[in-house]
Structures are given as structure tokens and as C-alpha cells.
Design a protein around this motif. Structure first.
Motif, PDB file in Angstrom:
ATOM      1  N   ALA A  33       0.833  -1.207   0.000  1.00  0.00           N
ATOM      2  CA  ALA A  33       0.000   0.000   0.000  1.00  0.00           C
ATOM      3  C   ALA A  33       0.865   1.254   0.000  1.00  0.00           C
ATOM      4  CB  ALA A  33      -0.922  -0.001   1.219  1.00  0.00           C
ATOM      5  N   LEU A  34       1.981   1.181   0.717  1.00  0.00           N
ATOM      6  CA  LEU A  34       2.865   2.337   0.834  1.00  0.00           C
ATOM      7  C   LEU A  34       3.719   2.530  -0.414  1.00  0.00           C
ATOM      8  CD1 LEU A  34       3.605   4.501   2.931  1.00  0.00           C
ATOM      9  CD2 LEU A  34       5.408   2.986   3.761  1.00  0.00           C
ATOM     10  N   ILE A  35       4.158   1.410  -0.997  1.00  0.00           N
ATOM     11  CA  ILE A  35       4.964   1.440  -2.221  1.00  0.00           C
ATOM     12  C   ILE A  35       4.197   0.639  -3.263  1.00  0.00           C
ATOM     13  CG2 ILE A  35       7.222   0.953  -3.221  1.00  0.00           C
ATOM     14  CD1 ILE A  35       8.296   0.824  -0.352  1.00  0.00           C
ATOM     15  N   PRO A  36       3.392   1.288  -4.078  1.00  0.00           N
ATOM     16  CA  PRO A  36       2.428   0.570  -4.938  1.00  0.00           C
ATOM     17  C   PRO A  36       3.055  -0.205  -6.085  1.00  0.00           C
ATOM     18  CG  PRO A  36       1.993   2.947  -4.863  1.00  0.00           C
ATOM     19  CD  PRO A  36       3.304   2.732  -4.228  1.00  0.00           C
ATOM     20  N   VAL A  37       3.877  -1.189  -5.763  1.00  0.00           N
ATOM     21  CA  VAL A  37       4.430  -2.072  -6.788  1.00  0.00           C
ATOM     22  C   VAL A  37       4.210  -3.540  -6.434  1.00  0.00           C
ATOM     23  CG1 VAL A  37       6.152  -0.443  -7.633  1.00  0.00           C
ATOM     24  CG2 VAL A  37       6.723  -1.937  -5.716  1.00  0.00           C
ATOM     25  N   VAL A  38       3.929  -3.807  -5.154  1.00  0.00           N
ATOM     26  CA  VAL A  38       3.698  -5.177  -4.702  1.00  0.00           C
ATOM     27  C   VAL A  38       2.260  -5.575  -5.026  1.00  0.00           C
ATOM     28  CG1 VAL A  38       3.680  -6.722  -2.705  1.00  0.00           C
ATOM     29  CG2 VAL A  38       5.376  -4.884  -2.843  1.00  0.00           C
ATOM     30  N   PRO A  39       2.037  -6.746  -5.663  1.00  0.00           N
ATOM     31  CA  PRO A  39       0.666  -7.186  -5.996  1.00  0.00           C
ATOM     32  C   PRO A  39      -0.076  -7.678  -4.751  1.00  0.00           C
ATOM     33  CG  PRO A  39       2.249  -8.881  -6.618  1.00  0.00           C
ATOM     34  CD  PRO A  39       3.065  -7.702  -6.138  1.00  0.00           C
ATOM     35  N   THR A  40      -0.578  -6.738  -3.967  1.00  0.00           N
ATOM     36  CA  THR A  40      -1.180  -7.084  -2.676  1.00  0.00           C
ATOM     37  C   THR A  40      -2.442  -7.923  -2.829  1.00  0.00           C
ATOM     38  OG1 THR A  40      -2.250  -4.916  -2.709  1.00  0.00           O
ATOM     39  CG2 THR A  40      -0.214  -5.110  -1.455  1.00  0.00           C
ATOM     40  N   GLY A  41      -3.202  -7.699  -3.897  1.00  0.00           N
ATOM     41  CA  GLY A  41      -4.406  -8.500  -4.094  1.00  0.00           C
ATOM     42  C   GLY A  41      -4.077  -9.971  -4.235  1.00  0.00           C
ATOM     43  N   ALA A  42      -3.016 -10.277  -4.979  1.00  0.00           N
ATOM     44  CA  ALA A  42      -2.590 -11.668  -5.144  1.00  0.00           C
ATOM     45  C   ALA A  42      -2.121 -12.259  -3.821  1.00  0.00           C
ATOM     46  CB  ALA A  42      -1.477 -11.749  -6.185  1.00  0.00           C
TER      47      ALA A  42
END
Length: 204
Positions: A33-42
Motif C-alpha cells: 500500500a505504501l509502495i504501490p508495486v507489490v501485488p497485494t491483491g494476489a
């Protein structure tokens, strides 16, 4: 063994693994959320698949609470940093990162929708692929106070966590082995994320 290890081995984590797995999920979603590159939904869908295959009745609840809390706190931290950048003469790298991920067309659309519908747009922005950052930047440019952003962001994060957890449950219910469900859930989340880009290219 954590739920991350369970994804590759097909085993289900025990209490000792939960002590590592849930904090790991929290940290990854928070950073995403802080660094929007990690696919958090997955990540959330994968965790939900493993939780679905467990016998512990509260596993899915723990995944939901962990993911939604991490997303909420990550968003708040990013918005706070963005507000600091807006007030600074030289801006900030966080604000520049937000601007770099919000094309002018998307930002203009977000500003118009935010002016017309207010908090409802913020809630929906987390459910639309690549919709969170333009709407967050629109909130910053509209000078929303942090308190107002918090009120709108809470239901947004809850809805986001439920949506991706349901994707994980769907993947888990279709396959006997957790890793198979994880692959299906990740494929579905990536397809959802790529859908707007594909549709835009088809139209053009």
C-alpha cells in the motif's frame, strides 16, 4: 511453517507458523500500500486459499483482519506523506511517486468523479485496478483533511480485503491442493489487474 511455505508444499501451517505468517502478510500488504508495486491483491488471495484449506474456523477471519488493517494503515501513511509533500515547497519523493503513477487522463477523471460523488469514489477506487493512486492524488489536490480521507478509506479497505479473499476462496474451492488454488487465484487477480489495459488497447 508459514502460509507462504504452505503455498509451495501443500501443507497447512500450524500455530507456530501463524505467528510468522500473519505478521508477514501484514508487512507485505502494508508495504504494498505504501509502495504501490507489490501485488497485494494476489497476496491476500493466496493467503485466503491456504486458510480455506485449513480446519481452523478463524483462519479466514484472521486473513481478512490482517489484510484490511495493513491496507488501511498503509494507505493512511501514504496519504499523510503525500500531504506533507503538498505543503512542502520542494514536494517529496512520495508525492512524486504518486504523480508518476497517475496519468493526466486518469487524474482528471478521478478529480471529476470525486467532485461529483465524494467518498463513494474513494471506496470504489480500491476495487478498480490502478484506481487507488489517481483517486488518492485527487483527494490530495482537493485538500481533503486526513480525517475525511480516513473515513472514506476504511470501508474501501474492508471491501478490497473481502473481494480478494473471495477470489482466494473460489480458487481454493476448485482444487484439492492449496498450491493449485493459489495458482488459480493469482492468475485471476492478474487477469483482473490487466483487464483495463487490455480493454483500452482493444478500443484504441
Amino acid at each position: 511453517m508459514t502460509w507462504l511455505a504452505a503455498v509451495t508444499t501443500g501443507a497447512t501451517p500450524g500455530a507456530a507458523g501463524d505467528a510468522i505468517g500473519y505478521p508477514t502478510l501484514f508487512l507485505l500488504v502494508f508495504l504494498g500500500a505504501l509502495i504501490p508495486v507489490v501485488p497485494t491483491g494476489a497476496l491476500v488471495s493466496s493467503a485466503a486459499v491456504v486458510a480455506f484449506h485449513r480446519t481452523a474456523p478463524l483462519s479466514l477471519l484472521f486473513v481478512f483482519v490482517t489484510a484490511s488493517a495493513a491496507a488501511f494503515l498503509g494507505d493512511i501513511a501514504l496519504y499523510w506523506l503525500g500531504r506533507r509533500g503538498m505543503k512542502s515547497k520542494n514536494g517529496s519523493r512520495w508525492l512524486e511517486a504518486l504523480r508518476s503513477r497517475a496519468p493526466e487522463e486518469r487524474l482528471s477523471q478521478a478529480q471529476a468523479k470525486l467532485a461529483d460523488h465524494g467518498v463513494a469514489v474513494l471506496v470504489l477506487s480500491r476495487l478498480v485496478p490502478a484506481g487507488r493512486i489517481p483517486v488518492m492524488l485527487a483527494c490530495l489536490m482537493a485538500e481533503w483533511p486526513l480525517r475525511r480521507f480516513v473515513r472514506g478509506n476504511l470501508p474501501a479497505c474492508l471491501a478490497w480485503a473481502v473481494t480478494y479473499q473471495l477470489i482466494g476462496i473460489l480458487g481454493g474451492s476448485l482444487f484439492k491442493e492449496p498450491w493449485q488454488g493459489v495458482v488459480a487465484a493469482i492468475a485471476l487477480t492478474l487477469a483482473i489487474s490487466a483487464a483495463p489495459t487490455v480493454w483500452k488497447r482493444v478500443r484504441s
